[in-house]
Design an enzyme around this catalytic site. Structure first.
Site, PDB file in Angstrom:
ATOM      1  N   GLY A  70       0.810  -1.218   0.000  1.00 20.04           N
ATOM      2  CA  GLY A  70       0.000   0.000   0.000  1.00 20.04           C
ATOM      3  C   GLY A  70       0.842   1.265   0.000  1.00 20.04           C
ATOM      4  N   THR A  71       1.911   1.260   0.765  1.00 22.02           N
ATOM      5  CA  THR A  71       2.731   2.471   0.885  1.00 22.02           C
ATOM      6  C   THR A  71       3.317   2.865  -0.468  1.00 22.02           C
ATOM      7  OG1 THR A  71       3.276   1.836   3.147  1.00 22.02           O
ATOM      8  CG2 THR A  71       4.712   3.465   2.104  1.00 22.02           C
ATOM      9  N   ASN A 150      -8.053   3.652   8.893  1.00 16.74           N
ATOM     10  CA  ASN A 150      -7.544   2.425   9.496  1.00 16.74           C
ATOM     11  C   ASN A 150      -7.597   2.420  11.024  1.00 16.74           C
ATOM     12  OD1 ASN A 150      -5.486   4.428   8.699  1.00 16.74           O
ATOM     13  ND2 ASN A 150      -4.156   3.201   9.989  1.00 16.74           N
ATOM     14  N   GLN A 178      -7.722  -0.375   3.376  1.00 18.47           N
ATOM     15  CA  GLN A 178      -8.546  -1.057   4.385  1.00 18.47           C
ATOM     16  C   GLN A 178      -9.870  -1.585   3.826  1.00 18.47           C
ATOM     17  OE1 GLN A 178      -7.840  -2.049   7.444  1.00 18.47           O
ATOM     18  NE2 GLN A 178      -5.860  -1.037   7.674  1.00 18.47           N
ATOM     19  N   HIS A 200      -1.837  -8.139   2.287  1.00 13.23           N
ATOM     20  CA  HIS A 200      -1.858  -8.699   3.654  1.00 13.23           C
ATOM     21  C   HIS A 200      -3.039  -8.214   4.485  1.00 13.23           C
ATOM     22  CE1 HIS A 200      -0.009  -5.240   6.024  1.00 13.23           C
ATOM     23  NE2 HIS A 200       0.204  -4.846   4.789  1.00 13.23           N
ATOM     24  N   THR A 236      12.210  -6.658 -10.762  1.00  7.66           N
ATOM     25  CA  THR A 236      11.652  -7.998 -10.964  1.00  7.66           C
ATOM     26  C   THR A 236      10.441  -8.201 -10.061  1.00  7.66           C
ATOM     27  OG1 THR A 236      13.841  -8.816 -11.525  1.00  7.66           O
ATOM     28  CG2 THR A 236      12.220 -10.475 -10.871  1.00  7.66           C
ATOM     29  N   CYS A 328      -2.621  11.911  22.569  1.00  7.19           N
ATOM     30  CA  CYS A 328      -1.301  12.525  22.544  1.00  7.19           C
ATOM     31  C   CYS A 328      -1.316  14.008  22.897  1.00  7.19           C
ATOM     32  CB  CYS A 328      -0.728  12.316  21.141  1.00  7.19           C
ATOM     33  SG  CYS A 328       0.934  12.806  20.873  1.00  7.19           S
TER      34      CYS A 328
HETATM   35  C1  LIG Z   1      -5.002   2.874   5.236  1.00  8.70           C
HETATM   36  C2  LIG Z   1      -3.638   2.305   4.995  1.00  8.70           C
HETATM   37  N1  LIG Z   1      -2.876   2.789   4.004  1.00  8.70           N
HETATM   38  C3  LIG Z   1      -1.663   2.310   3.735  1.00  8.70           C
HETATM   39  C4  LIG Z   1      -1.124   1.282   4.479  1.00  8.70           C
HETATM   40  C5  LIG Z   1       0.238   0.789   4.155  1.00  8.70           C
HETATM   41  O1  LIG Z   1       0.228  -0.502   3.588  1.00  8.70           O
HETATM   42  P1  LIG Z   1       1.572  -1.375   3.543  1.00  8.70           P
HETATM   43  O2  LIG Z   1       2.015  -1.544   4.958  1.00  8.70           O
HETATM   44  O3  LIG Z   1       1.172  -2.643   2.885  1.00  8.70           O
HETATM   45  O4  LIG Z   1       2.576  -0.634   2.756  1.00  8.70           O
HETATM   46  C6  LIG Z   1      -1.874   0.737   5.530  1.00  8.70           C
HETATM   47  C7  LIG Z   1      -1.306  -0.334   6.386  1.00  8.70           C
HETATM   48  O5  LIG Z   1      -1.337  -0.269   7.596  1.00  8.70           O
HETATM   49  C8  LIG Z   1      -3.162   1.262   5.800  1.00  8.70           C
HETATM   50  O6  LIG Z   1      -3.927   0.793   6.790  1.00  8.70           O
END
Ligand SMILES: Cc1ncc(COP(=O)(O)O)c(C=O)c1O
Length: 379
Positions: A70-71, A150, A178, A200, A236, A328
């Site tokens: 995702g990142t 999330n 999510q 995942h 790759t 926080c």
């Molecule tokens: C809303 C959201 N975006 C992005 C990510 C990042 O995904 P990844 O850890 O697979 O790069 C997450 C993972 O926690 C997430 O919950």
């Protein structure tokens, strides 16, 4: 036996997914870019995974680009989208995942463009009226708003936001990490230019995901290198990851209605039991609203006390894996930026329980019982 209630962080691999991946870890090891038989076999598996995902999401295979998760998908869409389309303003919210929030902050600083934040209502939902004002004021904007949060689970009306962005000619990215595998995405109808997914989060392997990039909004590659992924992402391919991802999504779509019903019941039961058994309990965001929050996430708010600050640790000692985050406000360096944005003055404790198809009613009953025993209710 430990109880796992942290499925928004990651989900266990489905054994069927593992079985599908296995041959590509052992005998089918070729490099998909090789033109010989070893390579061709593996290339075919990648293309069949792409086709399967495109069918499920109602888009074309060429619009699916595999990434490391995702990142990377979020970073690629935002950085390359901004560059390709000469974006002048970024519009987002203060409760995005760091994969989006940090990326936008860096891009805004590097390019010297404005990053405007949309207002949220008292439950943490995007104020659509304010979004429209921002869109009116800022032509050539890139809007990035997550489909589901999330931490607190709030769901965005993604159709509505897509239509608004379309009306004002904005480029629209949504982090769907999510919701992928938990809701049906119809990318043929949804007015979004880019979305991100990570395997995942729906019982697939870690370290693999994909981005959807609408074909009429093609962007420059973010990771330069070979011609992989139709010149959109060098490197790759993670072959067994990609095979596992497609299998996991296929299973998620096949069983979605049953799993959704099962998980919704667990969440509703936890809400009901917590209200009965834990005095002073409330819920963060719109987490306890079953219609406007992710069915997999419940963010519990506990009365302020030192004992409740230790709740996550104590639940862990009692065999329960959940996750936390505090508002926080004390200025500590750790804590949740989401809760900090929603409740700047609160010192209440936060526990995020998140569910999957593998959780049972007993998991919920035990977790509530332990929490009720541990909670400190200030006099
Ligand atoms: C809303 C959201 N975006 C992005 C990510 C990042 O995904 P990844 O850890 O697979 O790069 C997450 C993972 O926690 C997430 O919950």
């Amino acid at each position: 036996m430990r109880i796992y209630l942290d499925n928004a962080a990651t989900t266990p691999l489905d054994p069927t997914v593992f079985e599908a991946m296995k041959p590509f870890m052992l005998e089918d090891f070729g490099n998909p870019s090789s033109t010989h038989a070893h390579g061709r076999k593996v290339r075919a598996a990648i293309e069949s995974a792409r086709k399967k995902i495109a069918e499920l999401l109602n888009c074309t295979p060429g619009e699916i680009i595999f990434t490391s998760g995702g990142t990377e998908a979020d970073n690629s869409i935002l950085a390359s989208g901004l560059q390709t389309y000469g974006v002048q303003t970024l519009i987002s919210s203060p409760i995005e995942h760091h994969a989006v929030e940090h990326t936008l902050q860096i891009l805004a600083a590097q390019r010297k463009i404005a990053l405007r934040m949309v207002n949220l209502d008292e439950k943490g939902h995007v104020d659509i009226g304010h979004l429209e004002v921002l869109l009116q004021e800022n032509p050539r904007a890139l809007v990035s708003l997550m489909h589901a949060n999330n931490e607190v689970g709030n769901l965005l009306d993604i159709d509505r936001v897509g239509q608004l962005c379309d009306q004002y000619g904005a480029y629209f990215h949504s982090d769907t990490v999510q919701t992928m595998g938990h809701y049906r995405h119809n990318l043929g109808a949804l007015k979004v230019h880019g979305i991100a997914a990570a395997a995942h989060k729906f019982h697939g392997p870690k370290g693999v995901g994909f981005m959807f990039i609408r074909k009429d909004k093609k962007i420059q590659p973010f990771i330069h290198g070979g011609a992989q992924e139709r010149n959109m992402r060098g490197g790759t391919e993670n072959v067994y990851g990609i095979v596992g991802l497609a299998k996991a999504l296929e299973i998620a779509y096949r069983d979605m209605d049953d799993h959704k019903k099962h998980i919704e019941q667990l969440k509703a039961s936890m809400i009901g039991q917590l209200k009965e058994q834990v005095p002073g309990v409330t819920f963060h965001g719109d987490s306890d609203n079953l219609n406007r929050s992710l069915y997999t996430v419940l963010n519990v708010s506990l009365p302020e006390s030192e004992e409740n600050d230790m709740m996550l640790f104590n639940l862990d000692l009692q065999g329960i894996s959940a996750s936390g985050g505090s508002a926080c406000s004390s200025g500590a360096t750790t804590g949740s930026h989401v809760l900090g944005a929603l409740y700047p003055d609160s010192r209440r404790g936060a526990i995020r329980f998140s569910f999957s198809k593998y959780n049972t009613q007993e998991d919920v009953d035990v977790a509530v019982k332990k929490l009720a025993e541990l909670v400190k209710v200030p006099a």
